[in-house]
Design a protein around this motif. Structure first.
Motif, PDB file in Angstrom:
ATOM      1  N   LEU A 298       0.812  -1.063  -0.006  1.00  0.00           N
ATOM      2  CA  LEU A 298       0.047   0.124   0.136  1.00  0.00           C
ATOM      3  C   LEU A 298       0.702   1.153   0.001  1.00  0.00           C
ATOM      4  O   LEU A 298       0.726   2.252  -0.694  1.00  0.00           O
ATOM      5  N   THR A 299       1.745   1.050   0.906  1.00  0.00           N
ATOM      6  CA  THR A 299       2.853   2.480   0.843  1.00  0.00           C
ATOM      7  C   THR A 299       3.931   2.694  -0.425  1.00  0.00           C
ATOM      8  O   THR A 299       3.773   3.845  -0.810  1.00  0.00           O
ATOM      9  N   THR A 300       4.330   1.414  -0.774  1.00  0.00           N
ATOM     10  CA  THR A 300       5.570   1.586  -1.851  1.00  0.00           C
ATOM     11  C   THR A 300       4.763   1.576  -3.194  1.00  0.00           C
ATOM     12  O   THR A 300       5.273   2.254  -4.060  1.00  0.00           O
ATOM     13  N   ARG A 301       3.701   1.036  -3.564  1.00  0.00           N
ATOM     14  CA  ARG A 301       3.137   0.813  -4.792  1.00  0.00           C
ATOM     15  C   ARG A 301       1.597   1.445  -5.144  1.00  0.00           C
ATOM     16  O   ARG A 301       1.501   2.273  -6.193  1.00  0.00           O
ATOM     17  N   LEU A 302       0.766   1.462  -4.016  1.00  0.00           N
ATOM     18  CA  LEU A 302      -0.733   2.034  -4.372  1.00  0.00           C
ATOM     19  C   LEU A 302      -0.789   3.330  -3.907  1.00  0.00           C
ATOM     20  O   LEU A 302      -1.701   4.137  -4.343  1.00  0.00           O
ATOM     21  N   ARG A 303       0.213   4.021  -2.744  1.00  0.00           N
ATOM     22  CA  ARG A 303       0.061   5.207  -2.278  1.00  0.00           C
ATOM     23  C   ARG A 303       1.290   6.015  -2.181  1.00  0.00           C
ATOM     24  O   ARG A 303       1.449   7.091  -1.292  1.00  0.00           O
ATOM     25  N   SER A 304       2.095   5.781  -3.086  1.00  0.00           N
ATOM     26  CA  SER A 304       3.486   6.242  -3.138  1.00  0.00           C
ATOM     27  C   SER A 304       3.151   7.534  -4.112  1.00  0.00           C
ATOM     28  O   SER A 304       2.084   7.719  -4.566  1.00  0.00           O
ATOM     29  N   SER A 305       4.190   8.160  -4.567  1.00  0.00           N
ATOM     30  CA  SER A 305       4.097   9.493  -5.402  1.00  0.00           C
ATOM     31  C   SER A 305       3.671   9.193  -6.785  1.00  0.00           C
ATOM     32  O   SER A 305       3.711   7.970  -7.116  1.00  0.00           O
ATOM     33  N   PRO A 306       3.232   9.910  -7.709  1.00  0.00           N
ATOM     34  CA  PRO A 306       2.578   9.576  -8.961  1.00  0.00           C
ATOM     35  C   PRO A 306       3.493   9.130  -9.748  1.00  0.00           C
ATOM     36  O   PRO A 306       3.353   8.135 -10.279  1.00  0.00           O
ATOM     37  N   GLU A 307       4.760   9.464  -9.450  1.00  0.00           N
ATOM     38  CA  GLU A 307       5.689   8.979 -10.327  1.00  0.00           C
ATOM     39  C   GLU A 307       6.243   7.751  -9.840  1.00  0.00           C
ATOM     40  O   GLU A 307       6.391   6.821 -10.985  1.00  0.00           O
ATOM     41  N   GLU A 308       6.527   7.499  -8.769  1.00  0.00           N
ATOM     42  CA  GLU A 308       6.718   6.261  -8.276  1.00  0.00           C
ATOM     43  C   GLU A 308       5.676   4.944  -8.549  1.00  0.00           C
ATOM     44  O   GLU A 308       6.006   4.101  -8.785  1.00  0.00           O
ATOM     45  N   ARG A 309       4.583   5.543  -8.357  1.00  0.00           N
ATOM     46  CA  ARG A 309       3.237   4.750  -9.035  1.00  0.00           C
ATOM     47  C   ARG A 309       3.313   4.040 -10.325  1.00  0.00           C
ATOM     48  O   ARG A 309       2.918   3.016 -10.817  1.00  0.00           O
ATOM     49  N   GLN A 310       3.851   4.906 -11.270  1.00  0.00           N
ATOM     50  CA  GLN A 310       4.177   4.487 -12.744  1.00  0.00           C
ATOM     51  C   GLN A 310       5.479   3.818 -12.930  1.00  0.00           C
ATOM     52  O   GLN A 310       5.644   3.532 -14.298  1.00  0.00           O
ATOM     53  N   ARG A 311       6.180   3.774 -11.994  1.00  0.00           N
ATOM     54  CA  ARG A 311       7.743   3.170 -12.268  1.00  0.00           C
ATOM     55  C   ARG A 311       7.407   2.074 -13.094  1.00  0.00           C
ATOM     56  O   ARG A 311       8.406   1.759 -13.991  1.00  0.00           O
ATOM     57  N   TYR A 312       6.894   1.138 -12.626  1.00  0.00           N
ATOM     58  CA  TYR A 312       6.675  -0.292 -13.205  1.00  0.00           C
ATOM     59  C   TYR A 312       5.586  -0.363 -14.364  1.00  0.00           C
ATOM     60  O   TYR A 312       5.154  -1.422 -14.696  1.00  0.00           O
ATOM     61  N   CYS A 313       4.769   0.673 -14.730  1.00  0.00           N
ATOM     62  CA  CYS A 313       4.011   0.807 -15.905  1.00  0.00           C
ATOM     63  C   CYS A 313       4.493   1.237 -17.215  1.00  0.00           C
ATOM     64  O   CYS A 313       3.771   1.531 -18.166  1.00  0.00           O
ATOM     65  N   LYS A 314       5.824   1.342 -17.167  1.00  0.00           N
ATOM     66  CA  LYS A 314       6.553   1.517 -18.480  1.00  0.00           C
ATOM     67  C   LYS A 314       7.909   0.717 -18.476  1.00  0.00           C
ATOM     68  O   LYS A 314       8.370   0.422 -17.584  1.00  0.00           O
ATOM     69  N   PRO A 315       8.469   0.882 -19.821  1.00  0.00           N
ATOM     70  CA  PRO A 315       9.897  -0.096 -19.664  1.00  0.00           C
ATOM     71  C   PRO A 315      10.870   0.541 -18.690  1.00  0.00           C
ATOM     72  O   PRO A 315      10.899   1.843 -18.552  1.00  0.00           O
ATOM     73  N   LEU A 316      11.425  -0.312 -18.021  1.00  0.00           N
ATOM     74  CA  LEU A 316      12.609   0.094 -16.984  1.00  0.00           C
ATOM     75  C   LEU A 316      13.709   0.161 -17.854  1.00  0.00           C
ATOM     76  O   LEU A 316      14.273  -0.360 -18.635  1.00  0.00           O
ATOM     77  N   LYS A 317      14.453   1.350 -17.601  1.00  0.00           N
ATOM     78  CA  LYS A 317      15.657   1.713 -18.155  1.00  0.00           C
ATOM     79  C   LYS A 317      16.422   2.574 -16.871  1.00  0.00           C
ATOM     80  O   LYS A 317      16.094   3.194 -15.946  1.00  0.00           O
ATOM     81  N   ALA A 318      17.976   2.453 -17.092  1.00  0.00           N
ATOM     82  CA  ALA A 318      18.951   2.996 -16.141  1.00  0.00           C
ATOM     83  C   ALA A 318      18.783   4.569 -15.994  1.00  0.00           C
ATOM     84  O   ALA A 318      18.609   5.082 -17.340  1.00  0.00           O
ATOM     85  N   SER A 319      18.761   5.217 -15.101  1.00  0.00           N
ATOM     86  CA  SER A 319      18.653   6.385 -15.184  1.00  0.00           C
ATOM     87  C   SER A 319      20.037   7.143 -15.240  1.00  0.00           C
ATOM     88  O   SER A 319      21.007   6.468 -15.235  1.00  0.00           O
TER      89      SER A 319
END
Length: 319
Positions: A298-319
């Protein structure tokens, strides 16, 4: 850990001559100490040998798979990874050391994971490796995982699954599905029309959805895709075999948990709801673990920041 191995081998031995069964399940586990989980393994028969779906994490589990193949007197011709998490893929290398011709079928999501999520496992010194109080077995597990990450070909597919559709693997045609941005960036699941069986990987996890690298709304979509095939039996990534009615119960619990996570309800309410809705899948030993895990997601995936919630909804890339 070692106490479970004879049980796994005995289970394999009890059905060693029964190739008529639609599949062989070598069950995983979710320990409550420092040991990482092992996902379920499903073994299918094919004209060219055995197809192994997911190879778990521990060397004991990998040896149980190899022992089953020996008792059957059939080679492991192919490995299918439902997703890249190490509790489903670490054993690939062990199996291919014995059966080097075995092909590995999986999505390409491992490439992004190696640059991001898994790269963290190689960054910086690990104090546990130099701490005399840490059991050697734990150090061995850390080194086992690090070796796989440092040698990515032990995790990568030889044959990438890039779309859904029939695939001929080891001479057997399977209905292979690829769900994108669900439990991971690419989740592979199987449907066998003959036995009306779904092998779901971590799109279904009995006690609690493992959301570490999840896109929760994409996961919801994937569950809808599973519901549209006429299966009678479903093998989850962790936990016991489910009926269609069991899956419907679990799916409802998942939907309610995600909806609660997106709402303004307090976290305890959401955790209580999951614990109640999924109660038939949660054994007494894991009740506290489940509540802690649900609160964490709940804390890390469902109620984190909007950016964090979308982290794994797009291709993972090194920053």
């Amino acid at each position: 850990m070692r106490a479970i191995v004879p049980g796994l081998v005995l289970l394999a031995a009890s059905t060693a001559a029964s190739s008529a069964a639609p599949y062989q399940l070598i069950p995983g586990r979710v320990p409550l100490d420092w040991q990482g989980p092992d996902g379920n393994t499903v073994v299918l028969d094919a004209p060219q040998g055995l197809i192994v779906v997911d190879t778990a994490r521990s060397p004991q589990h990998a040896q149980a798979i190899l022992e089953y193949a020996r008792q059957r007197g059939r080679p492991i011709a192919a490995i299918i990874n439902s997703h890249w998490h190490l509790d489903h893929t670490t054993g690939n290398y062990d199996l291919r050391q014995v059966y080097p011709q075995a092909k590995v079928y999986a999505s390409t999501a491992i490439d992004g994971a190696l640059q991001t999520f898994l790269a963290k496992g190689l960054s910086g010194p690990d104090k546990a490796l130099t701490d005399p109080a840490v059991p050697q077995a734990r150090k061995d597990q850390i080194l086992r995982g690090r070796y796989r990450i440092a040698h990515p070909d032990t995790l990568r597919p030889t044959d990438a699954v890039v779309t859904s559709g029939p695939m001929t693997i080891a001479g057997r045609t399977l209905d292979v599905h690829l769900s994108k941005f669900a439990a991971t960036e690419g989740d592979v699941w199987l449907y066998d029309p003959k036995s009306r069986t779904v092998v779901a990987g971590d799109l279904v996890v009995d006690i609690v959805p493992f959301m570490d690298t999840a896109c929760p709304d994409g996961w919801r979509k994937a569950l809808g895709e599973i519901s549209r095939v006429p299966f009678r039996t479903l093998v989850p990534g962790h936990g016991g075999v489910m009926s269609r009615a069991d899956f419907a119960t679990w799916r409802m619990a998942y939907d309610r948990f995600v909806d609660c996570g997106h709402s303004s309800a307090d976290k305890k309410t959401c955790v209580d709801d999951w614990s109640r809705d999924a109660a038939k899948f949660i054994d007494a030993a894991h009740r506290d673990y489940v509540r802690e895990a649900a609160d964490y997601y709940l804390t890390t995936r469902l109620r984190s920041s909007p950016e964090e919630r979308q982290r794994y909804c797009k291709p993972l890339k090194a920053s």
